[in-house]
Design a protein around this motif. Structure first.
Motif, PDB file in Angstrom:
ATOM      1  N   MET A 211     -45.820  -7.301  50.507  1.00  0.00           N
ATOM      2  CA  MET A 211     -45.592  -5.884  50.187  1.00  0.00           C
ATOM      3  C   MET A 211     -45.212  -5.661  48.722  1.00  0.00           C
ATOM      4  O   MET A 211     -45.300  -4.550  48.220  1.00  0.00           O
ATOM      5  CB  MET A 211     -44.542  -5.284  51.118  1.00  0.00           C
ATOM      6  N   LYS A 212     -44.816  -6.712  48.019  1.00  0.00           N
ATOM      7  CA  LYS A 212     -44.556  -6.575  46.581  1.00  0.00           C
ATOM      8  C   LYS A 212     -45.846  -6.326  45.801  1.00  0.00           C
ATOM      9  O   LYS A 212     -45.802  -5.922  44.644  1.00  0.00           O
ATOM     10  CB  LYS A 212     -43.841  -7.820  46.057  1.00  0.00           C
ATOM     11  N   GLU A 213     -46.982  -6.584  46.458  1.00  0.00           N
ATOM     12  CA  GLU A 213     -48.278  -6.366  45.819  1.00  0.00           C
ATOM     13  C   GLU A 213     -48.781  -4.934  46.004  1.00  0.00           C
ATOM     14  O   GLU A 213     -49.838  -4.570  45.502  1.00  0.00           O
ATOM     15  CB  GLU A 213     -49.317  -7.351  46.378  1.00  0.00           C
ATOM     16  N   LYS A 214     -48.029  -4.134  46.730  1.00  0.00           N
ATOM     17  CA  LYS A 214     -48.433  -2.759  47.052  1.00  0.00           C
ATOM     18  C   LYS A 214     -48.874  -1.940  45.837  1.00  0.00           C
ATOM     19  O   LYS A 214     -49.883  -1.225  45.907  1.00  0.00           O
ATOM     20  CB  LYS A 214     -47.286  -2.066  47.783  1.00  0.00           C
ATOM     21  N   PRO A 215     -48.188  -2.007  44.677  1.00  0.00           N
ATOM     22  CA  PRO A 215     -48.627  -1.199  43.527  1.00  0.00           C
ATOM     23  C   PRO A 215     -50.051  -1.522  43.056  1.00  0.00           C
ATOM     24  O   PRO A 215     -50.675  -0.717  42.365  1.00  0.00           O
ATOM     25  CB  PRO A 215     -47.606  -1.531  42.440  1.00  0.00           C
ATOM     26  N   ASN A 216     -50.559  -2.687  43.437  1.00  0.00           N
ATOM     27  CA  ASN A 216     -51.900  -3.081  43.013  1.00  0.00           C
ATOM     28  C   ASN A 216     -52.994  -2.604  43.962  1.00  0.00           C
ATOM     29  O   ASN A 216     -54.171  -2.868  43.721  1.00  0.00           O
ATOM     30  CB  ASN A 216     -51.964  -4.607  42.872  1.00  0.00           C
ATOM     31  N   TRP A 217     -52.614  -1.952  45.049  1.00  0.00           N
ATOM     32  CA  TRP A 217     -53.592  -1.443  46.014  1.00  0.00           C
ATOM     33  C   TRP A 217     -53.842   0.038  45.762  1.00  0.00           C
ATOM     34  O   TRP A 217     -52.962   0.745  45.270  1.00  0.00           O
ATOM     35  CB  TRP A 217     -53.102  -1.635  47.445  1.00  0.00           C
ATOM     36  N   ASP A 218     -55.011   0.505  46.135  1.00  0.00           N
ATOM     37  CA  ASP A 218     -55.278   1.932  46.002  1.00  0.00           C
ATOM     38  C   ASP A 218     -54.461   2.687  47.063  1.00  0.00           C
ATOM     39  O   ASP A 218     -54.002   2.091  48.046  1.00  0.00           O
ATOM     40  CB  ASP A 218     -56.778   2.216  46.154  1.00  0.00           C
ATOM     41  N   PRO A 219     -54.244   3.994  46.892  1.00  0.00           N
ATOM     42  CA  PRO A 219     -53.380   4.754  47.803  1.00  0.00           C
ATOM     43  C   PRO A 219     -53.801   4.674  49.272  1.00  0.00           C
ATOM     44  O   PRO A 219     -52.952   4.597  50.159  1.00  0.00           O
ATOM     45  CB  PRO A 219     -53.482   6.197  47.275  1.00  0.00           C
ATOM     46  N   HIS A 220     -55.101   4.687  49.532  1.00  0.00           N
ATOM     47  CA  HIS A 220     -55.575   4.619  50.913  1.00  0.00           C
ATOM     48  C   HIS A 220     -55.163   3.289  51.562  1.00  0.00           C
ATOM     49  O   HIS A 220     -54.667   3.255  52.689  1.00  0.00           O
ATOM     50  CB  HIS A 220     -57.093   4.791  50.960  1.00  0.00           C
ATOM     51  N   THR A 221     -55.354   2.199  50.833  1.00  0.00           N
ATOM     52  CA  THR A 221     -54.976   0.875  51.343  1.00  0.00           C
ATOM     53  C   THR A 221     -53.469   0.784  51.534  1.00  0.00           C
ATOM     54  O   THR A 221     -53.000   0.231  52.536  1.00  0.00           O
ATOM     55  CB  THR A 221     -55.463  -0.231  50.375  1.00  0.00           C
ATOM     56  N   GLN A 222     -52.702   1.325  50.596  1.00  0.00           N
ATOM     57  CA  GLN A 222     -51.243   1.334  50.729  1.00  0.00           C
ATOM     58  C   GLN A 222     -50.822   2.014  52.028  1.00  0.00           C
ATOM     59  O   GLN A 222     -49.966   1.509  52.765  1.00  0.00           O
ATOM     60  CB  GLN A 222     -50.602   2.064  49.544  1.00  0.00           C
ATOM     61  N   THR A 223     -51.432   3.155  52.328  1.00  0.00           N
ATOM     62  CA  THR A 223     -51.097   3.902  53.537  1.00  0.00           C
ATOM     63  C   THR A 223     -51.405   3.087  54.786  1.00  0.00           C
ATOM     64  O   THR A 223     -50.589   3.022  55.720  1.00  0.00           O
ATOM     65  CB  THR A 223     -51.882   5.235  53.575  1.00  0.00           C
ATOM     66  N   ILE A 224     -52.566   2.456  54.811  1.00  0.00           N
ATOM     67  CA  ILE A 224     -52.960   1.658  55.978  1.00  0.00           C
ATOM     68  C   ILE A 224     -51.999   0.498  56.188  1.00  0.00           C
ATOM     69  O   ILE A 224     -51.500   0.271  57.297  1.00  0.00           O
ATOM     70  CB  ILE A 224     -54.404   1.139  55.824  1.00  0.00           C
ATOM     71  N   VAL A 225     -51.729  -0.256  55.138  1.00  0.00           N
ATOM     72  CA  VAL A 225     -50.871  -1.443  55.271  1.00  0.00           C
ATOM     73  C   VAL A 225     -49.443  -1.042  55.632  1.00  0.00           C
ATOM     74  O   VAL A 225     -48.826  -1.650  56.504  1.00  0.00           O
ATOM     75  CB  VAL A 225     -50.916  -2.304  53.994  1.00  0.00           C
ATOM     76  N   GLU A 226     -48.907  -0.018  54.991  1.00  0.00           N
ATOM     77  CA  GLU A 226     -47.551   0.432  55.304  1.00  0.00           C
ATOM     78  C   GLU A 226     -47.418   0.893  56.755  1.00  0.00           C
ATOM     79  O   GLU A 226     -46.390   0.687  57.385  1.00  0.00           O
ATOM     80  CB  GLU A 226     -47.130   1.563  54.363  1.00  0.00           C
ATOM     81  N   SER A 227     -48.467   1.519  57.288  1.00  0.00           N
ATOM     82  CA  SER A 227     -48.408   2.005  58.670  1.00  0.00           C
ATOM     83  C   SER A 227     -48.278   0.861  59.668  1.00  0.00           C
ATOM     84  O   SER A 227     -47.815   1.051  60.790  1.00  0.00           O
ATOM     85  CB  SER A 227     -49.651   2.840  58.993  1.00  0.00           C
TER      86      SER A 227
ATOM     87  N   ASP B 250     -54.769 -17.101  42.159  1.00  0.00           N
ATOM     88  CA  ASP B 250     -54.430 -16.090  41.165  1.00  0.00           C
ATOM     89  C   ASP B 250     -52.910 -15.998  41.070  1.00  0.00           C
ATOM     90  O   ASP B 250     -52.197 -16.361  42.017  1.00  0.00           O
ATOM     91  CB  ASP B 250     -55.036 -14.745  41.573  1.00  0.00           C
ATOM     92  N   PRO B 251     -52.386 -15.510  39.935  1.00  0.00           N
ATOM     93  CA  PRO B 251     -50.928 -15.474  39.734  1.00  0.00           C
ATOM     94  C   PRO B 251     -50.181 -14.672  40.798  1.00  0.00           C
ATOM     95  O   PRO B 251     -49.013 -14.932  41.060  1.00  0.00           O
ATOM     96  CB  PRO B 251     -50.771 -14.814  38.361  1.00  0.00           C
ATOM     97  N   TRP B 252     -50.834 -13.723  41.418  1.00  0.00           N
ATOM     98  CA  TRP B 252     -50.178 -12.870  42.398  1.00  0.00           C
ATOM     99  C   TRP B 252     -50.212 -13.444  43.814  1.00  0.00           C
ATOM    100  O   TRP B 252     -49.642 -12.876  44.725  1.00  0.00           O
ATOM    101  CB  TRP B 252     -50.788 -11.466  42.376  1.00  0.00           C
ATOM    102  N   GLU B 253     -50.901 -14.571  44.018  1.00  0.00           N
ATOM    103  CA  GLU B 253     -51.000 -15.168  45.349  1.00  0.00           C
ATOM    104  C   GLU B 253     -49.744 -16.011  45.652  1.00  0.00           C
ATOM    105  O   GLU B 253     -49.000 -16.412  44.759  1.00  0.00           O
ATOM    106  CB  GLU B 253     -52.251 -16.027  45.455  1.00  0.00           C
ATOM    107  N   ALA B 254     -49.559 -16.287  46.937  1.00  0.00           N
ATOM    108  CA  ALA B 254     -48.404 -17.057  47.393  1.00  0.00           C
ATOM    109  C   ALA B 254     -48.465 -18.484  46.876  1.00  0.00           C
ATOM    110  O   ALA B 254     -49.534 -19.079  46.761  1.00  0.00           O
ATOM    111  CB  ALA B 254     -48.339 -17.067  48.908  1.00  0.00           C
ATOM    112  N   VAL B 255     -47.283 -19.027  46.576  1.00  0.00           N
ATOM    113  CA  VAL B 255     -47.170 -20.425  46.165  1.00  0.00           C
ATOM    114  C   VAL B 255     -46.501 -21.182  47.315  1.00  0.00           C
ATOM    115  O   VAL B 255     -45.418 -20.814  47.771  1.00  0.00           O
ATOM    116  CB  VAL B 255     -46.325 -20.562  44.875  1.00  0.00           C
ATOM    117  N   ARG B 256     -47.152 -22.221  47.765  1.00  0.00           N
ATOM    118  CA  ARG B 256     -46.647 -22.989  48.902  1.00  0.00           C
ATOM    119  C   ARG B 256     -45.401 -23.782  48.487  1.00  0.00           C
ATOM    120  O   ARG B 256     -45.396 -24.473  47.472  1.00  0.00           O
ATOM    121  CB  ARG B 256     -47.722 -23.948  49.410  1.00  0.00           C
ATOM    122  N   MET B 257     -44.348 -23.642  49.296  1.00  0.00           N
ATOM    123  CA  MET B 257     -43.119 -24.393  49.063  1.00  0.00           C
ATOM    124  C   MET B 257     -43.190 -25.656  49.917  1.00  0.00           C
ATOM    125  O   MET B 257     -43.539 -25.589  51.080  1.00  0.00           O
ATOM    126  CB  MET B 257     -41.895 -23.569  49.462  1.00  0.00           C
TER     127      MET B 257
END
Length: 197
Positions: free
Chosen positions: A13-29, A189-196
């Protein structure tokens, strides 16, 4: 069940600002599951809650609530299924009659609803059901195998679209409109998860 993840600090969800508004709405729901069911009765939803939690081995309320809401939404729509084997009822009929069958079976065998049974008994039921060794008797209106495959498909589809599950498996969420840049094997990519480790 205790959840384990290799991505303990990752939150998609920290990646939310990088999504378009429609995608943000879908994922948040997807973070809140509705209990205002359009197709399922409350009894059917409660029965599904027990079954779906066992199918994905995850009983976290908010996630399973979303799964049930997603299944309800799917069953409430009058859209085609694409492909269905001959003799298998449409999914909404299959699920409704299947849940009636499970309830009649468990009431007949245990004199209690499925969701009131001990977890070990529920788990054995699901194990036998998945392996095709369930002694179905006369209670089943639908073929248990058809119902199992449909509920498993609906459950997995919903479960793996929940943002919390995405975070736990290290999925970066929708790449639109940003897209992926590093696409070679092993690159992230820099925004992807890093495995611990």
């Amino acid at each position: 069940m205790s959840q384990t993840t290799h991505y303990t600090d990752y939150d998609v969800m920290k990646e939310k600002p990088n999504w378009d508004p429609h995608t943000q709405t879908i994922v948040e729901s997807r973070l809140t599951g509705s209990t205002d069911y359009k197709y399922l009765t409350l009894e059917e939803a409660e029965l599904l809650r027990s079954i779906c939690a066992l199918l994905v081995d995850d009983s976290r309320g908010e996630i399973i609530r979303f799964v049930i809401g997603h299944i309800d939404e799917t069953l409430s729509r009058a859209v085609g299924e694409g492909q269905r084997k001959a003799g298998v009822p449409e999914e909404r009929t299959l699920v409704r009659n299947g849940l009636k069958s499970i309830e009649a079976f468990t009431l007949g065998k245990h004199t209690r609803s499925f969701y009131d049974l001990e977890e070990a008994v529920q788990l054995q039921f699901v194990r036998d059901w998945s392996e095709g060794t369930l002694d179905i008797g006369e209670h089943w209106i639908v073929k248990p195998k058809d119902l199992f495959h449909k509920l498993l498909s609906l459950t997995v589809d919903a479960y793996f679209s929940h943002p919390q599950v995405w975070s736990e498996m290290g999925y970066g969420g929708p790449a639109y409109p940003r897209g992926y840049v590093r696409t070679a094997i092993g690159q992230t990519d820099p925004w992807e998860a890093v495995r611990m480790t």
